[in-house]
Design a protein around this motif. Sequence first.
Motif, PDB file in Angstrom:
ATOM      1  N   ASN A  71       1.055  -1.520  -0.008  1.00  0.00           N
ATOM      2  CA  ASN A  71       0.265   0.263  -0.101  1.00  0.00           C
ATOM      3  C   ASN A  71       1.184   1.389  -0.200  1.00  0.00           C
ATOM      4  N   ALA A  81       0.851   4.187  -2.703  1.00  0.00           N
ATOM      5  CA  ALA A  81       0.840   5.335  -2.141  1.00  0.00           C
ATOM      6  C   ALA A  81       1.776   7.190  -3.564  1.00  0.00           C
ATOM      7  N   ASP A  93       5.349   6.138   4.830  1.00  0.00           N
ATOM      8  CA  ASP A  93       5.845   6.736   3.549  1.00  0.00           C
ATOM      9  C   ASP A  93       5.408   8.149   2.649  1.00  0.00           C
ATOM     10  N   GLY A 100      -8.591  -7.638  -1.813  1.00  0.00           N
ATOM     11  CA  GLY A 100      -7.825  -6.782  -0.618  1.00  0.00           C
ATOM     12  C   GLY A 100      -8.189  -6.037   0.187  1.00  0.00           C
ATOM     13  N   PHE A 146      -5.215  -3.911   3.903  1.00  0.00           N
ATOM     14  CA  PHE A 146      -4.500  -2.640   5.664  1.00  0.00           C
ATOM     15  C   PHE A 146      -5.240  -3.390   6.719  1.00  0.00           C
ATOM     16  N   THR A 155       2.193   8.678   4.577  1.00  0.00           N
ATOM     17  CA  THR A 155       1.326   8.273   5.672  1.00  0.00           C
ATOM     18  C   THR A 155       2.072   7.778   6.633  1.00  0.00           C
TER      19      THR A 155
HETATM   20  P1  ADP Z   1      -6.378  -2.308  -1.841  1.00  0.00           P
HETATM   21  O1  ADP Z   1      -4.969  -1.919  -1.390  1.00  0.00           O
HETATM   22  O2  ADP Z   1      -7.060  -3.897  -2.667  1.00  0.00           O
HETATM   23  O3  ADP Z   1      -7.149  -1.473  -2.400  1.00  0.00           O
HETATM   24  P2  ADP Z   1      -6.479  -1.864   1.299  1.00  0.00           P
HETATM   25  O4  ADP Z   1      -7.536  -2.349   2.468  1.00  0.00           O
HETATM   26  O5  ADP Z   1      -5.088  -2.286   1.207  1.00  0.00           O
HETATM   27  O6  ADP Z   1      -7.263  -2.649  -0.194  1.00  0.00           O
HETATM   28  O7  ADP Z   1      -5.857  -0.869   1.213  1.00  0.00           O
HETATM   29  C1  ADP Z   1      -7.195   0.258   0.660  1.00  0.00           C
HETATM   30  C2  ADP Z   1      -7.476   2.186   0.200  1.00  0.00           C
HETATM   31  O8  ADP Z   1      -6.668   2.048   1.584  1.00  0.00           O
HETATM   32  C3  ADP Z   1      -6.601   1.691  -0.814  1.00  0.00           C
HETATM   33  O9  ADP Z   1      -7.202   1.352  -1.975  1.00  0.00           O
HETATM   34  C4  ADP Z   1      -5.684   3.377  -0.508  1.00  0.00           C
HETATM   35  O10 ADP Z   1      -6.874   3.822  -1.265  1.00  0.00           O
HETATM   36  C5  ADP Z   1      -6.016   3.358   1.109  1.00  0.00           C
HETATM   37  N1  ADP Z   1      -4.558   3.310   1.579  1.00  0.00           N
HETATM   38  C6  ADP Z   1      -4.419   1.989   2.154  1.00  0.00           C
HETATM   39  N2  ADP Z   1      -2.851   2.652   3.029  1.00  0.00           N
HETATM   40  C7  ADP Z   1      -2.584   3.429   2.390  1.00  0.00           C
HETATM   41  C8  ADP Z   1      -1.418   4.628   1.858  1.00  0.00           C
HETATM   42  N3  ADP Z   1      -0.389   4.375   2.868  1.00  0.00           N
HETATM   43  N4  ADP Z   1      -1.969   5.686   1.780  1.00  0.00           N
HETATM   44  C9  ADP Z   1      -2.470   6.023   0.796  1.00  0.00           C
HETATM   45  N5  ADP Z   1      -3.545   5.120   0.830  1.00  0.00           N
HETATM   46  C10 ADP Z   1      -3.592   4.133   1.314  1.00  0.00           C
END
Ligand code: ADP
Length: 613
Positions: A37, A41, A78, A125, A128, A174
Amino acid sequence: MNKYSQGFEADTGKILNIVINSLYSDRDIFLRELLSNASDAIHKRKFSGQTNPAVLNKSDDTIEIEIDKKLKTIEITDSGIGLAESELAETLGTIAKSGTSSFLEELSGTDSNKDAAKTLIGQFGVGFYSAFMVADKVVVTSTKAGTSKAFIWESDGQSGFEISASDQSRNAGTSIKLFLRKDAKEYLDLAKLRTLVKKFSDHITVPITIKDNENEAEQANSAQALWTRPSSSITGEEYSEFYKSNFGAFDDPYLKIHNKTEGSIDFTNLLFIPKTAPFDLFEPERKTRLSLYINRVFISKDIDGLIPTWLRFVQGILDTTSLDLNVSRELVQNSPVLRKISKSITKRVLSELKKTLKKDPKEYDAFWSQFGKVIKEGLYEDFENRDKIIEIIRVFSNKKADNITIHEYLENMVDGQDSIYYLTADTLKQALSSPHLEGFKSKDIDVLLMTDPIDAFWMSQMAQFNDKKFVSISRDTYDLSEVGSKETKTPKKSKAAKGTIELIKSHIEELVADVVESTSLVDSPVRLIAGEGGLDFNLERILKSQNPEYEGTKKVLEINTSHELIKKLPKKSIEVQKSLSRVLYEQARILDGEMPSDAQKFSEDLIIVSLND
Ligand code: ADP
């Protein structure tokens, strides 16, 4: 701004529990998910900066992991695009993507089926949320690129989350702080984390550094895009880890295709064909999963037209220097360069599949059972590649009782045979017991048994292959008298039978287009054929499902005049003759997978017939 709380959407809590439980033994992957992630980003920020320089990062891109042994936390920071306040609530507050409820259904009670659960989780996905496998509290602090305010999202992963404004000013990006669970303290070990970074995230192109309370920050990955390295220097395990961390897979791919193409257009492809079909393969809104990079800058995960839809299960990466970074997504999408790349990778995938089919047909059949239906769409809609596609399709041979290629069918045709005979049915079981096959079996002629709805369409669309016509044995008219073995058990036409045929016809005139004497039935008394210009039941069923008003066409009833039952028929009373004629007609329908046309009458007729046997 005050702190405010919000509950998770209904499904989220449930999903979280399932994720945590079914992935427990693999919980190392939380790190892979968070780093992936973070890297996404950073790429998003770079891409967005092409058109909006205000969001660009003026210093170096970094991903930092900081271990605090005293507070028992890990923090991953990041320099990516960041999340605005509303985005924090939207993207981290819900996992409710399309199909979530079916996802839950498939998972409920699948404790014994953890692999299936994992595959599904990857596809959704919930990346997170894997943080909650190791943390009982997660705090996300983020500043959206181009703004200066930071917001904090905080959750225990149980019921909901809280959002508040931060009073500190921070650089865009983030940071995700994990308060480790009591049973997850092993992740405070620097050496362990370094090994995990190397294993999961070595290919991430941004340098990932790690430090703890005692040790200075040190880079833990090689930060080179895997696909830019020569294929000979990459181990199977590296490919496999790359596939898993980028495409949410938990198993190895069926096939990997990695090439560098130089010439009028330069591009590198690293493609993967999965072993199992994703749950949404047939959902109309499903996008392809090919990531497009222009000169190593990530552009998009789902550019239309990068690969034909009948190859929509192919995942991977395309990186080209032949496109301009500063153009809009629409221009990229419609560019001739992209079309050329698409053509070239389509050819490559086809030729690789052909090779693997040759090498190990059994293994190929496992792949085929997952994706065959999709590939067959290509026969129907991709005129340009049709001749290549037909070489890699598998069809079920009645004679061999196994899958074969169309070429094998042609090679094993009998003397005098100039058509490719096929039978479509809903299931293999139904096809195998079909009376339509009797004449072919008795003459040792092979018939292809087709059970995918799309089969009826592509076969009629293609009409022929290698000068051999496709002939539906339940629809088309054909004459087997000059084909294969001349010694045949099938009945010869007789004069005496003519009267019986006329008799039956007079009783069921309103139900059928015609009644004729069969030259192909051996054991069964009757079968229905579509007749001139008609459609077989299978095709009609598909059309009916699309248009309930469609009534279908009347069929032709073929009679086996050597059958005992048929011979007896003229000797019965008129009432019994009528009932028996109708029973024969309904029986032929049932054998083709249809309901009786009149169930009530059918059961009355059956009683009359059995009382007068
Ligand atoms: P996916 O990556 O498959 O979309 P995640 O649950 O891992 O699913 O993340 C959900 C969303 O949260 C991501 O699509 C992104 O928009 C946002 N996100 C997660 N981590 C970050 C990050 N480090 N910086 C910016 N946006 C993030």
